[in-house]
Design a protein around this motif. Structure first.
Motif, PDB file in Angstrom:
ATOM      1  N   ASN A 160       0.789  -1.226   0.000  1.00  0.00           N
ATOM      2  CA  ASN A 160       0.000   0.000   0.000  1.00  0.00           C
ATOM      3  C   ASN A 160       0.823   1.279   0.000  1.00  0.00           C
ATOM      4  N   GLU A 161       1.688   1.413   0.987  1.00  0.00           N
ATOM      5  CA  GLU A 161       2.363   2.703   1.181  1.00  0.00           C
ATOM      6  C   GLU A 161       3.253   3.072   0.001  1.00  0.00           C
ATOM      7  N   GLU A 162       4.105   2.166  -0.436  1.00  0.00           N
ATOM      8  CA  GLU A 162       5.027   2.481  -1.520  1.00  0.00           C
ATOM      9  C   GLU A 162       4.275   2.743  -2.827  1.00  0.00           C
ATOM     10  N   SER A 163       3.185   2.020  -3.048  1.00  0.00           N
ATOM     11  CA  SER A 163       2.408   2.220  -4.265  1.00  0.00           C
ATOM     12  C   SER A 163       1.763   3.603  -4.293  1.00  0.00           C
ATOM     13  N   ALA A 164       1.176   4.010  -3.161  1.00  0.00           N
ATOM     14  CA  ALA A 164       0.564   5.335  -3.085  1.00  0.00           C
ATOM     15  C   ALA A 164       1.630   6.432  -3.171  1.00  0.00           C
ATOM     16  N   ARG A 165       2.790   6.172  -2.580  1.00  0.00           N
ATOM     17  CA  ARG A 165       3.881   7.150  -2.694  1.00  0.00           C
ATOM     18  C   ARG A 165       4.294   7.329  -4.146  1.00  0.00           C
ATOM     19  N   HIS A 166       4.375   6.230  -4.875  1.00  0.00           N
ATOM     20  CA  HIS A 166       4.795   6.294  -6.276  1.00  0.00           C
ATOM     21  C   HIS A 166       3.786   7.077  -7.115  1.00  0.00           C
ATOM     22  N   GLU A 313       4.469 -20.573  12.602  1.00  0.00           N
ATOM     23  CA  GLU A 313       4.234 -19.203  13.026  1.00  0.00           C
ATOM     24  C   GLU A 313       3.343 -18.472  12.016  1.00  0.00           C
ATOM     25  N   PRO A 314       2.540 -17.496  12.494  1.00  0.00           N
ATOM     26  CA  PRO A 314       1.705 -16.712  11.577  1.00  0.00           C
ATOM     27  C   PRO A 314       2.551 -16.031  10.508  1.00  0.00           C
ATOM     28  N   ARG A 315       2.020 -15.993   9.287  1.00  0.00           N
ATOM     29  CA  ARG A 315       2.734 -15.421   8.148  1.00  0.00           C
ATOM     30  C   ARG A 315       2.044 -14.132   7.700  1.00  0.00           C
ATOM     31  N   ARG A 316       2.838 -13.163   7.262  1.00  0.00           N
ATOM     32  CA  ARG A 316       2.292 -11.912   6.737  1.00  0.00           C
ATOM     33  C   ARG A 316       2.936 -11.651   5.377  1.00  0.00           C
ATOM     34  N   ILE A 317       2.121 -11.597   4.342  1.00  0.00           N
ATOM     35  CA  ILE A 317       2.617 -11.482   2.974  1.00  0.00           C
ATOM     36  C   ILE A 317       2.075 -10.206   2.342  1.00  0.00           C
ATOM     37  N   HIS A 318       2.978  -9.435   1.708  1.00  0.00           N
ATOM     38  CA  HIS A 318       2.590  -8.237   0.967  1.00  0.00           C
ATOM     39  C   HIS A 318       2.783  -8.515  -0.524  1.00  0.00           C
ATOM     40  N   VAL A 319       1.726  -8.296  -1.300  1.00  0.00           N
ATOM     41  CA  VAL A 319       1.755  -8.556  -2.737  1.00  0.00           C
ATOM     42  C   VAL A 319       1.978  -7.232  -3.472  1.00  0.00           C
ATOM     43  N   PRO A 320       3.010  -7.131  -4.310  1.00  0.00           N
ATOM     44  CA  PRO A 320       3.287  -5.876  -5.026  1.00  0.00           C
ATOM     45  C   PRO A 320       2.155  -5.506  -5.981  1.00  0.00           C
ATOM     46  N   THR A 321       2.013  -4.212  -6.231  1.00  0.00           N
ATOM     47  CA  THR A 321       1.075  -3.720  -7.234  1.00  0.00           C
ATOM     48  C   THR A 321       1.840  -3.453  -8.530  1.00  0.00           C
ATOM     49  N   THR A 322       1.099  -3.163  -9.605  1.00  0.00           N
ATOM     50  CA  THR A 322       1.704  -2.845 -10.906  1.00  0.00           C
ATOM     51  C   THR A 322       1.254  -1.455 -11.337  1.00  0.00           C
ATOM     52  N   PHE A 323       2.209  -0.600 -11.681  1.00  0.00           N
ATOM     53  CA  PHE A 323       1.905   0.764 -12.113  1.00  0.00           C
ATOM     54  C   PHE A 323       1.526   0.753 -13.587  1.00  0.00           C
TER      55      PHE A 323
END
Length: 334
Positions: A160-166, A313-323
């Motif tokens: 989220n954050e990096e995509s909105a920053r871009h 252990e619980p896993r947390r995955i961030h999926v990249p977006t495409t510009f």
């Protein structure tokens, strides 16, 4: 309700023969099979799958709690999840949370009452204090999708954050300084993270945040339309807008059309979230597209692993977006 005994009597066979025909556990000669199948049809016999599943400790069902009808993105996500669960031989129960924690709790309680094998939740604001403890207390496998919470369970969501920053940085590179942002529901991690990306892009350029340009769109078409109408009717008005989900993009487009303003001639527009039809009309929308298939399939994979007994252990995955660089931002992509 008809029973296997009724089928056996109608077909003139034993109950065990009926069971073998239904379950394929032993070869039955063709004429006998036909008599049993005819009897099943004539008396309307249905197997009690629920009772058998509960006896085996599985119902072969999965619950999904999501705000399914307020955002096109969620509709695509539901489709992906349902298709994957179906391929795995599971049936999905869908409950619309309406992004309201009280509605979400009713949905989750209903799913738990049905003893689903696992639950996927796109949590509403406040879910960590209400809905999530209700699920974890039962030991039901759980995966959070789209929005993150500070709880110990598997989670998958978009970057989220990096995509909105871009997106915001792209407008800054085009010379815009009065950039309005239409942000989503307060208290949801995706809204917080996307706004943080907008804020970081401006501060990295040494620009202060103008509160008059921060619009609370509430992830709603109507609210976003009202907010954009108001900001574009004031002077000086913004030269660019960044919207933080599909619903608010639609509302913003309606507002700009209502004011007779052109994109990008009067105001540039970039969007977090993409539409299936973004590339089919003018202006073509510059957007950060979420990978819905990867989000949905990752959530299902993690849930199936938990249902199968995985205890890591619980896993947390961030999926990249495409510009997707189109022309609503005011430039012609290469």
């Amino acid at each position: 309700m008809a029973t296997m005994d009724d089928v056996a009597r109608r077909a003139g066979v034993s109950v065990s023969t009926v069971s073998h025909v239904l379950n394929g556990t032993r070869k039955v000669n063709e004429s006998t099979r036909e008599r049993v199948e005819t009897a099943i049809t004539e008396i309307g016999y249905r197997r009690n799958v629920v009772a058998r599943s509960l006896a085996a400790g599985r119902t072969h069902t999965v619950g999904l709690s999501i705000s399914a009808f307020t955002n096109p993105y969620f509709g695509s996500l539901v489709h992906t999840i349902e298709a994957m669960l179906s391929d795995a031989g599971l049936v999905m129960f869908l409950g619309d949370s309406h992004d309201d924690v009280a509605s979400e709790r009713r949905v989750v309680d209903s799913l738990l009452d049905r003893q689903v094998d696992g639950i996927i939740v796109a949590p509403a604001a406040g879910a960590e204090r209400n809905t999530i403890p209700a699920i974890t207390a039962t030991g039901t496998p759980l995966v959070l999708i789209d929005r993150a919470l500070d709880v110990a369970c598997d989670q998958v969501g978009p970057e989220n954050e990096e995509s909105a920053r871009h997106l915001t940085e792209h407008l800054l590179e085009l010379g815009h300084r009065r950039i309005a942002v239409v942000r989503g529901i307060d208290g949801i991690s995706s809204s917080v993270e996307r706004y943080a990306g907008y804020e970081r892009a401006l501060r990295d350029r040494g620009l202060e945040i103008d509160p008059d340009l921060v619009l609370d769109g509430a992830s709603s078409v109507d609210v976003a339309e009202r907010e954009v109408l108001a900001v574009m009717s004031r002077s000086p008005r913004p030269t660019a807008i960044v919207t933080m989900n599909n619903s608010m993009t639609i509302g913003s487009l309606k507002a700009l059309r209502g004011l007779g303003l052109s994109i990008p001639g009067d105001v540039a527009l970039v969007c977090y979230d993409d539409f299936e039809w973004s590339d089919l009309f003018e202006p073509r929308l510059t957007a950060s597209a979420q990978d819905v298939v990867t989000l949905g399939s990752t959530a299902v994979d993690m849930l199936l692993e938990r249902i199968g007994g995985y205890t890591g252990e619980p896993r947390r995955i961030h999926v990249p977006t495409t510009f997707h660089h189109r022309n609503s931002c005011g430039c012609t992509p290469a």
